[in-house]
Design a protein around this motif. Structure first.
Motif, PDB file in Angstrom:
ATOM      1  N   ASP A   1       0.823  -1.210   0.000  1.00 16.78           N
ATOM      2  CA  ASP A   1       0.000   0.000   0.000  1.00 16.78           C
ATOM      3  C   ASP A   1       0.863   1.269   0.000  1.00 16.78           C
ATOM      4  O   ASP A   1       2.070   1.223   0.223  1.00 16.78           O
ATOM      5  N   ASP A   2       0.183   2.374  -0.273  1.00 17.59           N
ATOM      6  CA  ASP A   2       0.767   3.718  -0.222  1.00 17.59           C
ATOM      7  C   ASP A   2       1.819   3.945  -1.305  1.00 17.59           C
ATOM      8  O   ASP A   2       2.759   4.710  -1.124  1.00 17.59           O
ATOM      9  N   ILE A   3       1.678   3.270  -2.417  1.00 12.69           N
ATOM     10  CA  ILE A   3       2.499   3.530  -3.601  1.00 12.69           C
ATOM     11  C   ILE A   3       1.646   3.198  -4.817  1.00 12.69           C
ATOM     12  O   ILE A   3       0.974   2.164  -4.857  1.00 12.69           O
ATOM     13  N   LEU A   4       1.618   4.073  -5.787  1.00 13.51           N
ATOM     14  CA  LEU A   4       0.860   3.856  -7.015  1.00 13.51           C
ATOM     15  C   LEU A   4       1.641   2.885  -7.891  1.00 13.51           C
ATOM     16  O   LEU A   4       2.802   3.146  -8.255  1.00 13.51           O
ATOM     17  N   ILE A   5       1.026   1.756  -8.236  1.00 15.79           N
ATOM     18  CA  ILE A   5       1.725   0.655  -8.897  1.00 15.79           C
ATOM     19  C   ILE A   5       1.191   0.461 -10.308  1.00 15.79           C
ATOM     20  O   ILE A   5      -0.018   0.450 -10.541  1.00 15.79           O
ATOM     21  N   ASP A   6       2.114   0.288 -11.226  1.00  8.50           N
ATOM     22  CA  ASP A   6       1.788   0.004 -12.623  1.00  8.50           C
ATOM     23  C   ASP A   6       2.383  -1.360 -12.966  1.00  8.50           C
ATOM     24  O   ASP A   6       3.574  -1.605 -12.754  1.00  8.50           O
ATOM     25  N   THR A   7       1.546  -2.267 -13.474  1.00  6.90           N
ATOM     26  CA  THR A   7       2.022  -3.592 -13.871  1.00  6.90           C
ATOM     27  C   THR A   7       1.374  -3.970 -15.192  1.00  6.90           C
ATOM     28  O   THR A   7       0.491  -3.255 -15.691  1.00  6.90           O
ATOM     29  N   GLY A   8       1.792  -5.111 -15.773  1.00  9.14           N
ATOM     30  CA  GLY A   8       1.309  -5.449 -17.111  1.00  9.14           C
ATOM     31  C   GLY A   8       0.882  -6.886 -17.264  1.00  9.14           C
ATOM     32  O   GLY A   8       1.503  -7.796 -16.711  1.00  9.14           O
ATOM     33  N   MET A   9      -0.178  -7.107 -18.048  1.00 11.33           N
ATOM     34  CA  MET A   9      -0.722  -8.446 -18.261  1.00 11.33           C
ATOM     35  C   MET A   9      -1.677  -8.445 -19.453  1.00 11.33           C
ATOM     36  O   MET A   9      -2.153  -7.385 -19.883  1.00 11.33           O
ATOM     37  N   PRO A  10      -1.980  -9.622 -20.025  1.00 15.02           N
ATOM     38  CA  PRO A  10      -3.011  -9.697 -21.061  1.00 15.02           C
ATOM     39  C   PRO A  10      -4.397  -9.702 -20.430  1.00 15.02           C
ATOM     40  O   PRO A  10      -4.602 -10.282 -19.361  1.00 15.02           O
ATOM     41  N   ILE A  11      -5.338  -9.036 -21.092  1.00 13.84           N
ATOM     42  CA  ILE A  11      -6.712  -8.970 -20.578  1.00 13.84           C
ATOM     43  C   ILE A  11      -7.687  -9.215 -21.723  1.00 13.84           C
ATOM     44  O   ILE A  11      -7.518  -8.681 -22.829  1.00 13.84           O
ATOM     45  N   LEU A  12      -8.685 -10.039 -21.457  1.00  9.34           N
ATOM     46  CA  LEU A  12      -9.738 -10.340 -22.431  1.00  9.34           C
ATOM     47  C   LEU A  12     -10.953  -9.471 -22.119  1.00  9.34           C
ATOM     48  O   LEU A  12     -11.534  -9.567 -21.044  1.00  9.34           O
ATOM     49  N   HIS A  13     -11.296  -8.586 -23.060  1.00  9.19           N
ATOM     50  CA  HIS A  13     -12.421  -7.675 -22.877  1.00  9.19           C
ATOM     51  C   HIS A  13     -13.346  -7.799 -24.079  1.00  9.19           C
ATOM     52  O   HIS A  13     -12.920  -7.617 -25.218  1.00  9.19           O
ATOM     53  N   ARG A  14     -14.610  -8.093 -23.836  1.00  3.54           N
ATOM     54  CA  ARG A  14     -15.585  -8.340 -24.898  1.00  3.54           C
ATOM     55  C   ARG A  14     -15.054  -9.389 -25.889  1.00  3.54           C
ATOM     56  O   ARG A  14     -15.154  -9.244 -27.108  1.00  3.54           O
ATOM     57  N   ASN A  15     -14.428 -10.435 -25.330  1.00  2.00           N
ATOM     58  CA  ASN A  15     -13.874 -11.549 -26.107  1.00  2.00           C
ATOM     59  C   ASN A  15     -12.735 -11.133 -27.036  1.00  2.00           C
ATOM     60  O   ASN A  15     -12.431 -11.822 -28.020  1.00  2.00           O
ATOM     61  N   THR A  16     -12.113 -10.021 -26.724  1.00 11.71           N
ATOM     62  CA  THR A  16     -10.967  -9.546 -27.496  1.00 11.71           C
ATOM     63  C   THR A  16      -9.782  -9.371 -26.543  1.00 11.71           C
ATOM     64  O   THR A  16      -9.933  -8.817 -25.460  1.00 11.71           O
ATOM     65  N   ARG A  17      -8.628  -9.829 -26.973  1.00 14.43           N
ATOM     66  CA  ARG A  17      -7.456  -9.838 -26.095  1.00 14.43           C
ATOM     67  C   ARG A  17      -6.628  -8.571 -26.310  1.00 14.43           C
ATOM     68  O   ARG A  17      -6.292  -8.215 -27.442  1.00 14.43           O
ATOM     69  N   TYR A  18      -6.244  -7.926 -25.202  1.00 19.85           N
ATOM     70  CA  TYR A  18      -5.442  -6.700 -25.242  1.00 19.85           C
ATOM     71  C   TYR A  18      -4.187  -6.854 -24.377  1.00 19.85           C
ATOM     72  O   TYR A  18      -4.199  -7.547 -23.355  1.00 19.85           O
ATOM     73  N   ASN A  19      -3.145  -6.179 -24.804  1.00 18.19           N
ATOM     74  CA  ASN A  19      -1.911  -6.044 -24.029  1.00 18.19           C
ATOM     75  C   ASN A  19      -2.096  -4.820 -23.137  1.00 18.19           C
ATOM     76  O   ASN A  19      -2.168  -3.691 -23.635  1.00 18.19           O
ATOM     77  N   CYS A  20      -2.174  -5.021 -21.836  1.00 18.00           N
ATOM     78  CA  CYS A  20      -2.638  -3.943 -20.949  1.00 18.00           C
ATOM     79  C   CYS A  20      -1.643  -3.611 -19.844  1.00 18.00           C
ATOM     80  O   CYS A  20      -0.862  -4.438 -19.392  1.00 18.00           O
TER      81      CYS A  20
ATOM     82  N   ARG B   1     -10.293  11.481 -17.865  1.00 17.73           N
ATOM     83  CA  ARG B   1      -9.417  11.396 -16.694  1.00 17.73           C
ATOM     84  C   ARG B   1     -10.014  10.507 -15.624  1.00 17.73           C
ATOM     85  O   ARG B   1     -11.225  10.490 -15.425  1.00 17.73           O
ATOM     86  N   VAL B   2      -9.130   9.785 -14.992  1.00 14.58           N
ATOM     87  CA  VAL B   2      -9.497   8.982 -13.832  1.00 14.58           C
ATOM     88  C   VAL B   2      -8.847   9.639 -12.619  1.00 14.58           C
ATOM     89  O   VAL B   2      -7.635   9.854 -12.603  1.00 14.58           O
ATOM     90  N   ARG B   3      -9.655   9.982 -11.625  1.00 15.06           N
ATOM     91  CA  ARG B   3      -9.136  10.718 -10.480  1.00 15.06           C
ATOM     92  C   ARG B   3      -8.902   9.772  -9.315  1.00 15.06           C
ATOM     93  O   ARG B   3      -9.679   8.860  -9.055  1.00 15.06           O
ATOM     94  N   VAL B   4      -7.771  10.009  -8.625  1.00 14.49           N
ATOM     95  CA  VAL B   4      -7.403   9.170  -7.497  1.00 14.49           C
ATOM     96  C   VAL B   4      -7.009  10.065  -6.326  1.00 14.49           C
ATOM     97  O   VAL B   4      -6.292  11.060  -6.494  1.00 14.49           O
ATOM     98  N   ASP B   5      -7.502   9.726  -5.161  1.00  7.44           N
ATOM     99  CA  ASP B   5      -7.263  10.513  -3.955  1.00  7.44           C
ATOM    100  C   ASP B   5      -5.893  10.145  -3.369  1.00  7.44           C
ATOM    101  O   ASP B   5      -5.794   9.409  -2.382  1.00  7.44           O
ATOM    102  N   PHE B   6      -4.839  10.659  -4.010  1.00  4.23           N
ATOM    103  CA  PHE B   6      -3.485  10.282  -3.624  1.00  4.23           C
ATOM    104  C   PHE B   6      -2.513  11.362  -4.089  1.00  4.23           C
ATOM    105  O   PHE B   6      -2.667  11.901  -5.195  1.00  4.23           O
ATOM    106  N   SER B   7      -1.548  11.677  -3.266  1.00  4.07           N
ATOM    107  CA  SER B   7      -0.532  12.673  -3.615  1.00  4.07           C
ATOM    108  C   SER B   7       0.804  11.994  -3.856  1.00  4.07           C
ATOM    109  O   SER B   7       1.217  11.117  -3.080  1.00  4.07           O
ATOM    110  N   LEU B   8       1.450  12.407  -4.926  1.00  4.07           N
ATOM    111  CA  LEU B   8       2.790  11.899  -5.208  1.00  4.07           C
ATOM    112  C   LEU B   8       3.861  12.646  -4.425  1.00  4.07           C
ATOM    113  O   LEU B   8       4.907  12.092  -4.098  1.00  4.07           O
ATOM    114  N   SER B   9       3.594  13.913  -4.127  1.00  6.47           N
ATOM    115  CA  SER B   9       4.578  14.738  -3.411  1.00  6.47           C
ATOM    116  C   SER B   9       4.167  14.889  -1.951  1.00  6.47           C
ATOM    117  O   SER B   9       2.997  14.722  -1.586  1.00  6.47           O
ATOM    118  N   ALA B  10       5.143  15.226  -1.122  1.00  5.54           N
ATOM    119  CA  ALA B  10       4.901  15.357   0.316  1.00  5.54           C
ATOM    120  C   ALA B  10       4.318  16.728   0.652  1.00  5.54           C
ATOM    121  O   ALA B  10       4.471  17.700  -0.099  1.00  5.54           O
TER     122      ALA B  10
END
Length: 699
Positions: free
Chosen positions: A80-99, A298-307
């Motif tokens: 927790d308390d860190i914004l995380i970016d990771t990657g995986m394949p995802i099937l959406h509406r029966n179509t596969r995406y690199n996400c 835009r997707v809004r997130v209640d989180f600050s990157l700076s102190a």
């Protein structure tokens, strides 16, 4: 006002379908980023399943297990308390995406599918994934994930992420290299941080282009750019060469190593968000373009990157200073890239080491030195306390890590000189001297009795005794006798790889290494199913020119006995010497290795057929060769290229390092059955030569 934030880009040595190992490496990298006080962490492209799954991406298991790994990450409160970016394949509406999947404190914030897919050279992303080309919408989470996050749906699409103090845009690998790169529009719409997760492979001299693209992006648009890349061999010919980096406003702040055997490297930088704002606001033309530019959802997130101002984290922040990009010379790249690739392959294959037929020529010399480089890297890592390297050495050798590269080579590297009556004392001595210097377990044997036995079987069957051409035989007899020697060496290589460790009471077998360079493969100047047929080829996509430069460099940098290899004329040593005749590679091919490199680049990179290659070379070589000589060389090249193309269907998997590699299994998708006469194409060349000669005569 200054707004400092610490960001982390993670370089991971992932392995295709190793979901448990990949999970552990991702988790460890996040924890290291948190320990460095980072508020944003990014990882390589498709890091959950591994980038090199290929057709396994078509299996539902790969998608399902990727969700399983993501669930474990989401439910882990230590992340927790860190914004995380990771990657995986995802099937959406029966179509596969690199996400990319961005999440925070156990909640998924955004799924960002890749818009532009890599589909040339080594890449086939269109085979497994679809480009995202729709407006953002809601993605219904699998029930297993929904139970963890408490979310029913999450946004999917090309969106910006608004934190309380900044804005983040997502760009994926290939999208950086396209003319319409997303980072431009995202930057104009206020994205101050662009994150790019990549699966970019190593090629000689390629890194500089990658760095310059990112530097120019931030210099032109302003902003902070986080680039992450996989590193290592994740199951195929490619080596992903790391070099994750952080840049701001055209300045490089941090760069991960390009080559290393460590599984995890976390690179952090502390950056000032306010410097992005001042940089951009000072360029009025940029402001005008931004005012009329594209508006992103835009997707809004209640989180600050700076102190917060006047807090301990704020006061303790130390901004990262600018640094110069770190580039290896091509010789260093040859030394390090294939060495790291070989170590990954060895430790993950479960075998006990490598076996190499050491002929005393440049190619096998370079291959042996690359294995020596691998041993140096491993010993250094063990001395540095790398627990993964220590455990891998124990598995390979059954003992504790040795103190020198030579001691490690004695355990895991076997070489053999397999001479015949046609071999010279000089090549035998060179092989023995090099083996002694690098510490390999070396054997020296003559195979004439085995050659005689095969010829004797033919004589018993037909009553005929084939002879070498220099002794009155035909060209067919001559070629057959050479091929017997070459193919017997392949047979003996596998026998020795299996049983030499047994003879030394070692528990495991060896992987056999080939040592055919890219130019020989292009020309087909090797015997099918000879020593070019092996388990792996570290130099199969490296030119003879680069290999010569490499072993000269290695002689100086590592103190190895390479001078004799450089001074010797390349020869297969498969026919007897005769008065006025010595077998050499270039005389038999009727073309030089430098010319082969030019043919390869024009054929692959410039996509030239016979006629357009002739036209280009007439201008390039006009000072050295007449148009007729150029035409003859081009026709000779395409004849032998065509007649030998079938050999590439069985070529040993080779480390990919050169853009004109002829490997048809992955990189070079051309047919292997040609009309070797090239009647139409060659007639066009002949007609052009005749016209040029006529003009020259009239002048």
């Amino acid at each position: 006002m200054v707004h400092y934030t610490t960001v982390a880009t993670c370089t991971l040595n992932q392995w295709a379908l190793d979901f448990e190992g990949n999970y552990q490496r991702i988790r460890e990298s996040i924890q290291r980023a948190k320990a460095a006080k980072a508020k944003l962490r990014i990882g390589p492209e498709l890091e959950i399943p591994g980038y090199g799954c290929y057709d396994h991406f078509l299996e539902s298991d790969t998608v399902q297990h990727s969700w399983d790994v993501l669930s474990r990450l989401l439910e882990d409160r230590t992340l927790d308390d860190i914004l995380i970016d990771t990657g995986m394949p995802i099937l959406h509406r029966n179509t596969r995406y690199n996400c990319r999947v961005l999440f925070l404190n156990g909640k998924i914030i955004l799924i960002r599918p890749k818009k532009y897919l890599a589909n040339d050279g080594n890449y086939r992303e269109h085979r497994w994934f679809t480009m995202w080309c729709q407006p953002p919408e809601e993605f219904p989470l699998p029930r297993s994930v929904s139970r963890v996050t408490g979310q029913k749906t999450v946004p999917i699409g090309d969106c910006l992420v608004d934190t309380l103090d900044s804005c983040i845009g997502v760009e994926l690998c290939e999208e950086l290299f396209t003319p319409e790169s997303p980072h431009i529009a995202m930057s104009l719409d206020g994205a101050e941080i662009i994150i790019n997760s990549s699966g970019s492979h190593h090629e000689l001299r390629k890194l500089r282009r990658r760095v310059e693209l990112i530097r120019e992006a931030t210099l032109k648009c302003g902003g902070i750019y986080l680039y992450s890349n996989q590193r290592g061999c994740d199951g195929d010919r490619l080596y992903y060469d790391g070099s994750g980096m952080v840049l701001i406003n055209g300045q490089l702040l941090a760069q991960a190593r390009q080559f290393a055997i460590e599984d995890i490297e976390v690179t952090t930088a502390t950056v000032d968000l306010s410097s992005v704002r001042s940089f951009r606001a000072s360029i009025m033309s940029r402001s005008m373009q931004a005012a009329r530019g594209k508006r992103y959802p835009r997707v809004r997130v209640d989180f600050s990157l700076s102190a917060e101002l006047a807090t301990v984290d704020y006061l303790g922040a130390v901004p990262t200073r600018q640094m110069e990009p770190q580039f290896h010379t091509p010789e260093e790249e040859v030394n390090l890239g294939p060495a790291c690739w070989l170590w990954d392959y060895l430790r993950r294959s479960g075998q006990g080491g490598y076996f190499l037929p050491l002929s005393g020529g440049i190619d096998s010399c370079a291959t042996a030195i690359i294995v020596h480089s691998m041993c140096r890297l491993v010993v250094d890592a063990c001395k540095g306390g790398d627990q993964q390297a220590i455990a891998d050495v124990r598995r390979c050798t059954g003992s504790e890590p040795p103190g020198t590269p030579q001691e490690l080579a004695r355990e895991i590297f076997y070489t053999a000189y397999m001479g015949t009556e046609n071999s010279t004392a000089e090549t035998r001595a060179r092989a023995r001297e090099l083996a002694l210097a690098i510490g390999s377990y070396h054997v020296d044997l003559r195979i004439d009795t085995a050659v005689a036995a095969i010829v004797g079987l033919f004589t018993l069957l037909t009553g005929l005794v084939p002879q070498y051409e220099v002794r009155g035989g035909s060209s067919r007899e001559n070629l057959a006798l050479q091929n017997i020697q070459a193919r017997l060496r392949m047979l003996l290589s596998y026998l020795l790889a299996a049983l030499l460790p047994w003879a030394r009471q070692k528990p495991k077998s060896l992987l056999v290494l080939a040592s055919a360079n890219v130019d020989e493969s292009l020309r087909g100047y090797f015997t099918k199913y000879d020593c070019s047929s092996a388990d792996l080829n570290p130099i199969g996509s490296i030119s003879k020119t680069d290999l010569r430069k490499y072993i000269e460099w290695a002689g100086g940098q590592m103190g190895l006995p390479t001078r004799g290899f450089l001074d010797a004329t390349p020869s297969a040593e498969l026919v007897p010497h005769a008065p006025g005749f010595v077998q050499t590679d270039e005389s038999e091919m009727q073309m030089t290795y430098a010319e082969l490199g030019e043919f390869g680049r024009l054929r692959k990179i410039n996509r030239c057929g016979p006629f357009s290659m002739f036209v280009k070379l007439v201008h390039l070589w006009h000072k050295e060769l007449t148009p007729r000589e150029v035409g003859d060389k081009v026709k000779r090249f395409f004849f032998y290229y065509a007649v030998n193309r079938h050999k590439m269907t069985t070529v040993t998997p080779a480390y990919h390092a050169e853009t004109y590699s002829p490997d048809d299994n992955r990189f070079d998708l051309r047919p292997f059955l040609y009309n070797t006469g090239w009647s139409w194409q060659f007639r066009c060349i002949d007609e052009a030569v005749a016209k040029i000669e006529q003009i020259s005569t009239e002048e």
